[in-house]
Design a protein around this motif. Structure first.
Motif, short mmCIF file in Angstrom:
data_model
loop_
_atom_site.label_atom_id
_atom_site.label_comp_id
_atom_site.label_asym_id
_atom_site.label_seq_id
_atom_site.Cartn_x
_atom_site.Cartn_y
_atom_site.Cartn_z
N ASN A 124 10.25 64.81 26.91
CA ASN A 124 10.44 63.57 26.17
C ASN A 124 11.75 62.87 26.52
O ASN A 124 11.89 61.66 26.33
N ASN A 125 12.73 63.61 27.03
CA ASN A 125 14.02 63.04 27.39
C ASN A 125 14.13 62.68 28.87
O ASN A 125 15.19 62.24 29.33
N MET A 126 13.06 62.83 29.63
CA MET A 126 13.10 62.52 31.06
C MET A 126 13.20 61.02 31.30
O MET A 126 12.63 60.20 30.57
N SER A 127 13.91 60.66 32.37
CA SER A 127 13.91 59.28 32.84
C SER A 127 12.53 58.95 33.40
O SER A 127 11.70 59.84 33.61
N GLU A 128 12.30 57.69 33.66
CA GLU A 128 11.00 57.29 34.20
C GLU A 128 10.72 57.99 35.53
O GLU A 128 9.61 58.49 35.76
N ALA A 129 11.74 58.02 36.40
CA ALA A 129 11.56 58.66 37.71
C ALA A 129 11.28 60.15 37.56
O ALA A 129 10.42 60.71 38.24
N SER A 130 12.00 60.82 36.65
CA SER A 130 11.81 62.25 36.43
C SER A 130 10.44 62.53 35.82
O SER A 130 9.77 63.51 36.18
N TYR A 131 10.03 61.66 34.90
CA TYR A 131 8.72 61.83 34.27
C TYR A 131 7.60 61.67 35.30
O TYR A 131 6.61 62.42 35.29
N ASN A 132 7.77 60.73 36.23
CA ASN A 132 6.77 60.57 37.30
C ASN A 132 6.68 61.83 38.15
O ASN A 132 5.59 62.24 38.57
N GLU A 133 7.84 62.46 38.40
CA GLU A 133 7.83 63.72 39.15
C GLU A 133 7.14 64.82 38.35
O GLU A 133 6.44 65.68 38.91
N TRP A 134 7.35 64.82 37.04
CA TRP A 134 6.69 65.81 36.18
C TRP A 134 5.17 65.65 36.22
O TRP A 134 4.43 66.62 36.33
#
Length: 272
Positions: A235-245
């Motif tokens: 929930n605390n990921m940046s947009e770029a990190s969330y896309n990687e997730w």
């Protein structure tokens, strides 16, 4: 510790009252992964002009997405609040029909009618093995030959970790459920503060389905993977990190060694 069908129905009615399901797949990033992964797999199967039936649709998250892509959708739910909300949400839609119905009995819907069948909630709300088989049988009956049938399950371990072992007092909570410590198996889960819709294993059920219903197994995939186990980080990921997730979840969705960590798992079947 056992619970009868009437009591289960009362729990279900309370839990989903007030359109509870409407925001479940979108209100956090961790929750949204379930929707994103499922749509990824739907797009692997669905064909132009497909007719879809969404059985146990909740408030119609998948119905909304697919109808907006131009597909015709018959959408069904058992809970009156969900049906009322969907009728409001889709009142202007020309390619959605909303019905109240029971996944075990779809007699109003003809055989061999749909190019994609979604059974995303009913099976893990049904307590009896034979009812689960019956629901999948009905889903297969209305599917066209060659059509995919998406059947969602909740395996026991991810909810056990999320709701019991991450609660304020796991030792107290675990004493309120049926639990075999030697095998870490949940035998009855209605006593905890959170009602766990959980199945220890789906292999017995899916094997029985293939023996008794004209279907073959397609891919089995994790809908949300480890997202709820590490939900604070997700929930605390940046947009770029969330896309990687999301990319990680897609890449590992069918790995058996990670499957049990996912709150939700889909077994696809293909109608013979």
């Amino acid at each position: 510790m056992s619970i009868n069908g009437k009591e289960l129905d009362e729990i279900y009615q309370r839990q989903y009252a007030g359109g509870f399901e409407e925001g479940r797949l979108t209100y956090t990033k961790a929750n949204e992964t379930e929707f994103i992964l499922t749509m990824h797999y739907i797009h692997k199967f669905i064909k132009e002009g497909a007719k879809v039936i969404d059985i146990g649709a909740g408030c119609g998250a998948y119905t909304k997405a697919l109808s907006e892509e131009g597909y015709f959708v018959d959408t069904i739910d058992f809970h009156e609040d969900n049906v009322s909300r969907m009728k409001e949400l889709f009142k202007e839609s020309e390619n959605v029909n909303v019905y109240q119905g029971n996944a075990i009995d779809l007699h109003k819907f003809p055989d061999d009618s749909y190019d994609l069948v979604l059974l995303m909630g009913p099976v893990y709300h049904l307590h009896k093995f034979e009812d689960r088989v019956a629901a999948i049988k009905e889903a297969a009956r209305v599917a066209k030959k060659g059509a995919p049938i998406f059947v969602a399950f909740v395996l026991q371990d991810a909810p056990l970790i999320e709701y019991i072992f991450q609660s304020e007092n796991p030792a107290e909570e675990i004493n309120e459920i049926g639990y075999i410590r030697e095998t870490a198996q949940v035998t009855e889960n209605t006593g905890s503060s959170i009602f766990l819709h959980a199945i220890a294993t789906i292999d017995e059920l899916t094997d029985k389905v293939c023996e008794s219903i004209p279907v073959t197994k397609g891919p089995r995939f994790a809908q949300d993977g480890l997202s709820q186990v590490i939900r604070e980080a997700v929930n605390n990921m940046s947009e770029a990190s969330y896309n990687e997730w999301i990319q990680y979840l897609i890449a590992t969705a069918e790995r058996p060694d990670l499957m049990g960590y996912s709150n939700h798992v889909v077994q696809t079947f293909i109608k013979k």
